[in-house]
Scaffold this active site. Structure first.
Site, PDB file in Angstrom:
ATOM      1  N   GLU A 281       0.841  -1.196   0.000  1.00 22.28           N
ATOM      2  CA  GLU A 281       0.000   0.000   0.000  1.00 22.28           C
ATOM      3  C   GLU A 281       0.877   1.247   0.000  1.00 22.28           C
ATOM      4  OE1 GLU A 281      -2.741   0.229   3.249  1.00 22.28           O
ATOM      5  OE2 GLU A 281      -3.485  -1.814   2.979  1.00 22.28           O
ATOM      6  N   GLU A 336     -14.158   4.923   0.195  1.00 25.73           N
ATOM      7  CA  GLU A 336     -15.013   3.956   0.893  1.00 25.73           C
ATOM      8  C   GLU A 336     -15.683   4.649   2.079  1.00 25.73           C
ATOM      9  OE1 GLU A 336     -12.919  -0.023   1.301  1.00 25.73           O
ATOM     10  OE2 GLU A 336     -11.293   1.233   0.511  1.00 25.73           O
ATOM     11  N   LYS A 339     -15.612   3.253   6.023  1.00 22.98           N
ATOM     12  CA  LYS A 339     -14.382   3.032   6.787  1.00 22.98           C
ATOM     13  C   LYS A 339     -14.418   3.834   8.076  1.00 22.98           C
ATOM     14  CE  LYS A 339     -10.477   2.005   5.366  1.00 22.98           C
ATOM     15  NZ  LYS A 339      -9.074   2.052   4.914  1.00 22.98           N
ATOM     16  N   GLU A 345      -9.519   8.458   6.116  1.00 22.77           N
ATOM     17  CA  GLU A 345      -9.764   7.039   5.865  1.00 22.77           C
ATOM     18  C   GLU A 345     -10.757   6.817   4.732  1.00 22.77           C
ATOM     19  OE1 GLU A 345      -8.423   4.140   7.275  1.00 22.77           O
ATOM     20  OE2 GLU A 345      -6.943   5.648   7.860  1.00 22.77           O
TER      21      GLU A 345
END
Length: 483
Positions: A281, A336, A339, A345
């Site tokens: 990542e 998203e 999250k 985030e």
């Protein structure tokens, strides 16, 4: 976060002595010698994401060559296998104890999950767990990680999938003090170095698998923004800055290489210099809360475009020149909305859930030159907000769900004895006696207590940061003070 000594080292080592032409020449000479792989992480913590086939089409449109999943969902894997992309499934953290305890369980998991993809050359890696060693609440899993990986490795061979390499992912939290200043001082935390990391690296060495690391220059820069220049963290070509490692004499022109070489130094200290390194990542957030400066579309696009260009050059890192950091995967494919945690985030995606691009990017690093992209919006938050912040109930999304907010308040009150006394009858903040008023005080107090440890102003999505002091009369709301 770096200690004062580390900050002094940073100040001493960052100098304006870059030689852009030399850097460009080195990158050009290596471009033809290294295969470039840059993929995306496909998270699914959203209630509005498109079907997998559409998601994979979008990944391909951005130039991704691989996709990584955080589990081994059959529908997602089947779609990925048909897409032409390399795909990396994962064993969820919660399965590690059972797979470590039983070879039969590992055999069954591989047979059920991966056997349908036997013979597919695009299945090359399997992750067992995700940042397992970063979770202090799951210490019981730590010694079981390597046995689980070994059992899965044997199961893969038994089922004709022996070409699949088994690995796991580390975060920078696995380095002692998260220290990358200087990179030559990199060492794994004492609580994991001998008991877990050495056996893990021995397994990777023996099986020819790389260690996958999650390396975010955003977090390292934001923790040291007064001494680490933003262009250096954004991998800007010819940023004008060079970090010189006093331990090795090596020079660094971007923060990512510095972080990766700190992990290499730690692996060497553990006795396994030969283990390969890959990027599970990396990326940069496009938005965040008021206390999360530097999170914007301009910086995210700049980082990922420069990342693709840097990896495509094949230059490697100063400690491992011309060695591929591959596979490498950007986080993430989508924003998203489910999250947990701080605002960043939920804002790492290359795409919005409706399929439109957050910004244009070529993950191949070869199809587009940097000047060919359209202009980016200005960055308005590259410096911290200089003042106090409070955490209050969010009211911008319609009526407050009082039942759910009460549950968040109860959980926060249980964390710290006496935290909620001011909103109890007779307390200075009992009036007004409403769910929102009480919750706003509790959210601010809890955030004030835990913001430097792990807390964000989130509370299941029912809280928001504000610069407006909600204190009234004798009721004083705790705040966090940004500098």
């Amino acid at each position: 976060m770096a200690t004062p000594l580390h900050l002094l080292l940073v100040l001493a080592a960052i100098v304006t002595a870059a030689t852009p032409s030399c850097v460009a020449a080195a990158a050009s000479s290596a471009a033809s010698t290294a295969e470039h792989i840059l993929g995306v992480n496909y998270g699914t913590l959203g209630d509005n994401l498109p079907l997998p086939q559409r998601g994979l089409e979008l990944a391909r449109s951005a130039g991704a060559s691989a996709v990584r999943f955080y589990d081994a969902n059959a529908t997602m894997l089947a779609a990925a296998a048909a897409s032409g992309l390399e795909f990396v499934p994962s064993v969820p953290n919660e399965l590690i104890p059972s797979l470590a305890a039983s070879q039969r369980a590992a055999d069954a998991w591989v047979a059920t999950t991966l056997l349908p993809f036997r013979g597919n050359p695009r299945l090359r890696y399997l992750f067992v767990g995700n940042e397992v060693l970063s979770d202090p609440t799951a210490r019981s899993r730590w010694p079981r990680l390597v046995p689980a990986m070994a059992n899965v490795h044997r199961a893969l061979h038994r089922h004709g999938l022996g070409s699949v390499k088994v690995s796991t992912t580390f975060s920078m939290h696995e380095l002692e003090g998260q220290n990358v200043f200087p990179p030559s001082a990199g060492a794994f935390r004492p609580d994991i170095a001998g008991a877990v990391v050495r056996p893990l690296l021995a397994f990777l060495d023996r099986t020819g698998s790389p260690l996958f690391v999650d390396a975010y220059t955003y977090f390292t820069w934001s923790a040291n923004h007064t001494v680490v220049p933003l262009p250096y963290a954004l991998l800007a070509p010819a940023s004008g800055y060079v970090y010189r490692d006093p331990g090795t004499g090596l020079s660094y022109t971007n923060l990512l290489d510095q972080m990766l070489d700190a992990v290499v130094a730690a692996m060497c200290r553990a006795g396994h210099c030969g283990v390969g390194l890959a990027l599970a990542e990396t990326g940069w957030p496009t938005a965040g809360d008021l206390d999360q400066f530097g999170a914007n579309v301009r910086n995210a696009a700049t980082y990922n475009r420069n990342l693709a260009r840097h990896l495509a050059s094949g230059a490697g890192t100063p400690r491992r020149p011309r060695a591929r950091v591959a596979p490498a995967m950007v986080f993430a494919l989508f924003n998203e909305d489910l999250k947990w945690g701080p605002g960043t985030e939920r804002h790492w995606g290359l795409f919005y859930p409706n399929g439109s691009a957050v910004y244009e990017v070529d993950l191949t690093g070869r199809r587009r030159s940097l000047p060919s992209y359209p202009p980016l919006p200005p960055a308005s938050n590259d410096r911290p907000y200089p003042g106090p912040l409070w955490c209050v109930v969010a009211t911008d999304k319609g009526p407050v769900n009082e039942t759910a907010v009460r549950a968040q308040v109860a959980a926060a009150c249980a964390d710290v004895p006496g935290l909620c006394d001011p909103v109890r009858p007779g307390g200075a903040c009992f009036l007004p006696d409403t769910v929102s008023a009480h919750a706003s005080y509790v959210f601010s107090a809890h955030w004030n207590r835990f913001s430097e440890d792990y807390g964000g102003c989130y509370f299941a999505g029912f809280a928001v940061e504000t610069t407006v002091d909600p204190s009234h009369g004798s009721c004083k709301f705790p705040s966090i003070l940004l500098k």
